[in-house]
Write an enzyme that holds these catalytic residues in place. Structure first.
Site, PDB file in Angstrom:
ATOM      1  N   HIS A  79      25.066   2.473 -36.121  1.00 33.48           N
ATOM      2  CA  HIS A  79      23.914   2.092 -36.937  1.00 33.48           C
ATOM      3  C   HIS A  79      23.039   3.326 -37.159  1.00 33.48           C
ATOM      4  O   HIS A  79      22.932   4.191 -36.284  1.00 33.48           O
ATOM      5  CB  HIS A  79      23.119   0.982 -36.231  1.00 33.48           C
ATOM      6  CG  HIS A  79      22.068   0.389 -37.110  1.00 33.48           C
ATOM      7  ND1 HIS A  79      20.866   1.023 -37.327  1.00 33.48           N
ATOM      8  CD2 HIS A  79      22.044  -0.742 -37.847  1.00 33.48           C
ATOM      9  CE1 HIS A  79      20.152   0.290 -38.176  1.00 33.48           C
ATOM     10  NE2 HIS A  79      20.838  -0.789 -38.505  1.00 33.48           N
TER      11      HIS A  79
ATOM     12  N   SER B 123      17.527  -4.168 -46.312  1.00 32.62           N
ATOM     13  CA  SER B 123      16.571  -5.017 -47.039  1.00 32.62           C
ATOM     14  C   SER B 123      17.219  -6.249 -47.680  1.00 32.62           C
ATOM     15  O   SER B 123      16.820  -6.654 -48.779  1.00 32.62           O
ATOM     16  CB  SER B 123      15.807  -4.190 -48.082  1.00 32.62           C
ATOM     17  OG  SER B 123      15.011  -3.216 -47.428  1.00 32.62           O
TER      18      SER B 123
ATOM     19  N   GLU C  81      25.174   0.905 -45.197  1.00 31.64           N
ATOM     20  CA  GLU C  81      23.725   0.717 -45.092  1.00 31.64           C
ATOM     21  C   GLU C  81      23.027   2.016 -45.479  1.00 31.64           C
ATOM     22  O   GLU C  81      22.871   2.920 -44.642  1.00 31.64           O
ATOM     23  CB  GLU C  81      23.346   0.364 -43.654  1.00 31.64           C
ATOM     24  CG  GLU C  81      23.950  -0.932 -43.170  1.00 31.64           C
ATOM     25  CD  GLU C  81      23.100  -1.546 -42.065  1.00 31.64           C
ATOM     26  OE1 GLU C  81      22.632  -2.668 -42.249  1.00 31.64           O
ATOM     27  OE2 GLU C  81      22.888  -0.891 -41.038  1.00 31.64           O
TER      28      GLU C  81
ATOM     29  N   GLY D 118      18.853  -7.256 -41.086  1.00 29.99           N
ATOM     30  CA  GLY D 118      17.957  -6.906 -39.988  1.00 29.99           C
ATOM     31  C   GLY D 118      16.786  -7.873 -39.918  1.00 29.99           C
ATOM     32  O   GLY D 118      16.893  -8.984 -39.402  1.00 29.99           O
ATOM     33  N   GLY D 119      15.657  -7.478 -40.487  1.00 33.49           N
ATOM     34  CA  GLY D 119      14.418  -8.244 -40.384  1.00 33.49           C
ATOM     35  C   GLY D 119      14.556  -9.722 -40.739  1.00 33.49           C
ATOM     36  O   GLY D 119      13.972 -10.586 -40.076  1.00 33.49           O
TER      37      GLY D 119
ATOM     38  N   TRP E 178      19.378  -8.266 -34.659  1.00 34.35           N
ATOM     39  CA  TRP E 178      17.996  -8.519 -34.198  1.00 34.35           C
ATOM     40  C   TRP E 178      17.300  -7.248 -33.710  1.00 34.35           C
ATOM     41  O   TRP E 178      16.103  -7.278 -33.423  1.00 34.35           O
ATOM     42  CB  TRP E 178      18.003  -9.562 -33.074  1.00 34.35           C
ATOM     43  CG  TRP E 178      18.242 -10.960 -33.543  1.00 34.35           C
ATOM     44  CD1 TRP E 178      18.663 -11.356 -34.790  1.00 34.35           C
ATOM     45  CD2 TRP E 178      18.073 -12.163 -32.784  1.00 34.35           C
ATOM     46  NE1 TRP E 178      18.764 -12.724 -34.843  1.00 34.35           N
ATOM     47  CE2 TRP E 178      18.409 -13.250 -33.628  1.00 34.35           C
ATOM     48  CE3 TRP E 178      17.682 -12.428 -31.472  1.00 34.35           C
ATOM     49  CZ2 TRP E 178      18.357 -14.576 -33.196  1.00 34.35           C
ATOM     50  CZ3 TRP E 178      17.629 -13.759 -31.039  1.00 34.35           C
ATOM     51  CH2 TRP E 178      17.962 -14.820 -31.900  1.00 34.35           C
ATOM     52  N   LYS E 179      18.048  -6.159 -33.555  1.00 33.12           N
ATOM     53  CA  LYS E 179      17.466  -4.900 -33.061  1.00 33.12           C
ATOM     54  C   LYS E 179      16.684  -5.161 -31.769  1.00 33.12           C
ATOM     55  O   LYS E 179      17.094  -5.999 -30.971  1.00 33.12           O
ATOM     56  CB  LYS E 179      16.608  -4.244 -34.152  1.00 33.12           C
ATOM     57  CG  LYS E 179      17.383  -4.119 -35.477  1.00 33.12           C
ATOM     58  CD  LYS E 179      16.695  -3.283 -36.500  1.00 33.12           C
ATOM     59  CE  LYS E 179      17.548  -3.219 -37.764  1.00 33.12           C
ATOM     60  NZ  LYS E 179      17.001  -2.371 -38.794  1.00 33.12           N
TER      61      LYS E 179
ATOM     62  N   GLU F 259      20.007   3.755 -36.965  1.00 31.03           N
ATOM     63  CA  GLU F 259      18.963   3.948 -35.945  1.00 31.03           C
ATOM     64  C   GLU F 259      19.544   4.581 -34.682  1.00 31.03           C
ATOM     65  O   GLU F 259      18.808   5.165 -33.882  1.00 31.03           O
ATOM     66  CB  GLU F 259      18.266   2.597 -35.664  1.00 31.03           C
ATOM     67  CG  GLU F 259      17.335   2.235 -36.824  1.00 31.03           C
ATOM     68  CD  GLU F 259      17.121   0.762 -37.062  1.00 31.03           C
ATOM     69  OE1 GLU F 259      17.393  -0.046 -36.154  1.00 31.03           O
ATOM     70  OE2 GLU F 259      16.690   0.410 -38.181  1.00 31.03           O
TER      71      GLU F 259
HETATM   72  P1  PGA Z   1      16.822  -4.614 -42.678  1.00 29.21           P
HETATM   73  O1  PGA Z   1      17.805  -3.888 -41.621  1.00 29.21           O
HETATM   74  O2  PGA Z   1      17.571  -5.845 -43.187  1.00 29.21           O
HETATM   75  O3  PGA Z   1      15.592  -4.978 -41.895  1.00 29.21           O
HETATM   76  O4  PGA Z   1      16.583  -3.645 -43.778  1.00 29.21           O
HETATM   77  C1  PGA Z   1      19.178  -3.812 -41.855  1.00 29.21           C
HETATM   78  C2  PGA Z   1      19.871  -3.111 -40.723  1.00 29.21           C
HETATM   79  O5  PGA Z   1      19.300  -2.165 -40.167  1.00 29.21           O
HETATM   80  O6  PGA Z   1      20.993  -3.477 -40.349  1.00 29.21           O
END
Ligand code: PGA
Length: 250
Positions: free
Chosen positions: A98, A212, A168, A233-234, A11-12, A100
């Site tokens: 991750h 994605s 990823e 993610g999203g 969920w970030k 990020e």
């Molecule tokens: P995303 O993110 O599905 O929104 O591309 C994936 C992730 O960062 O784990």
């Protein structure tokens, strides 16, 4: 023995307490699926989500996890959370390395390895992320980058422990760009070869693809050689989307 696919939702930095019903709807879908399902909410929601899931009749198949942890158990580290704290709040797993964190917070592989040791110390199951940037791929460095990240982020202490690795590609995260089938398979096989050479674990790690992932491509991605789970993610924020991804694993 074939593994049950692991469907993990990251969920970030999204979600207030009003997101709890979404997680409960995901729990309902997980109860009807053969997939293993894990949700990684912001740490502020871990305890409330764990209580809400535990309040439902019968044990929930949904496991909760943190999105990062500090390497130490406690100390003067303002703003950080230890693996023990995540566990205390209801986490059973943790995402480490991750992109990020690696790029946004300048985390080196050695730091990811130290955090992995912390996760094991606290009894959390880590999902360790690796992935190349677009520049690295275009320069033909993908194999070198992934091999280095695997070697330096995965400590030997993982031998005999349950853990997972997520591939990823940085350029696929949140962009809508998904690698070709061959690119995914190539990375998965590299990871699986590395894991087989270095670790002799009874529980074979899941190798997850992330970047994605959407309800419409989940089934296809899961059908690719070496993909035995997805890190989403999203599309993990709304039960409407995430439940379709869980269903794609059946
Ligand atoms: P995303 O993110 O599905 O929104 O591309 C994936 C992730 O960062 O784990």
């Amino acid at each position: 023995m074939p593994k049950h696919p692991l469907i993990a939702g990251n969920w970030k930095m999204h979600g207030l307490r009003d997101a709890i019903p979404e997680a409960l709807a995901m729990d309902t879908a997980a109860r009807q699926s053969r997939a293993s399902v894990a949700i990684f909410p912001p740490s502020t929601l871990l305890f409330a989500l764990s209580e809400a899931l535990n309040a439902r009749p019968g044990p929930s198949p949904v496991r909760l996890g943190g999105q990062d942890c500090h390497k130490d158990a406690q100390g003067a580290f303002t703003g950080d959370l230890s693996a023990e704290m995540l566990k205390d709040a209801g986490a059973e797993m943790v995402i480490l390395g991750h992109s990020e964190r690696r790029h946004g917070h300048k985390e080196a592989c050695e730091s990811v390895a130290a955090k992995t040791l912390a996760a094991l110390r606290a009894g959390l199951e880590p999902i360790i992320c690796i992935g190349e940037t677009l520049d690295q791929r275009q320069e033909g460095l993908t194999h070198a980058v992934l091999s280095k990240q695997l070697r330096d982020s995965l400590p030997l202490a993982l031998e005999g422990q349950t853990f997972h690795v997520a591939y990823e590609p940085v350029w696929a995260i949140g962009t809508g760009h998904v690698p070709t089938d061959d690119q995914v398979i190539d990375a998965m096989l590299l990871i699986q070869k590395h894991l087989a050479q270095r670790f002799h674990n009874q529980v074979v790690p899941h190798t997850l693809y992330g970047g994605s992932v959407k309800p419409d491509n989940a089934r296809h991605l899961l059908s690719l050689d070496g993909v035995d789970g997805l890190l989403v993610g999203g599309a993990s924020l709304k039960a409407e989307d995430f439940n379709r991804i869980i269903a794609a694993a059946d």
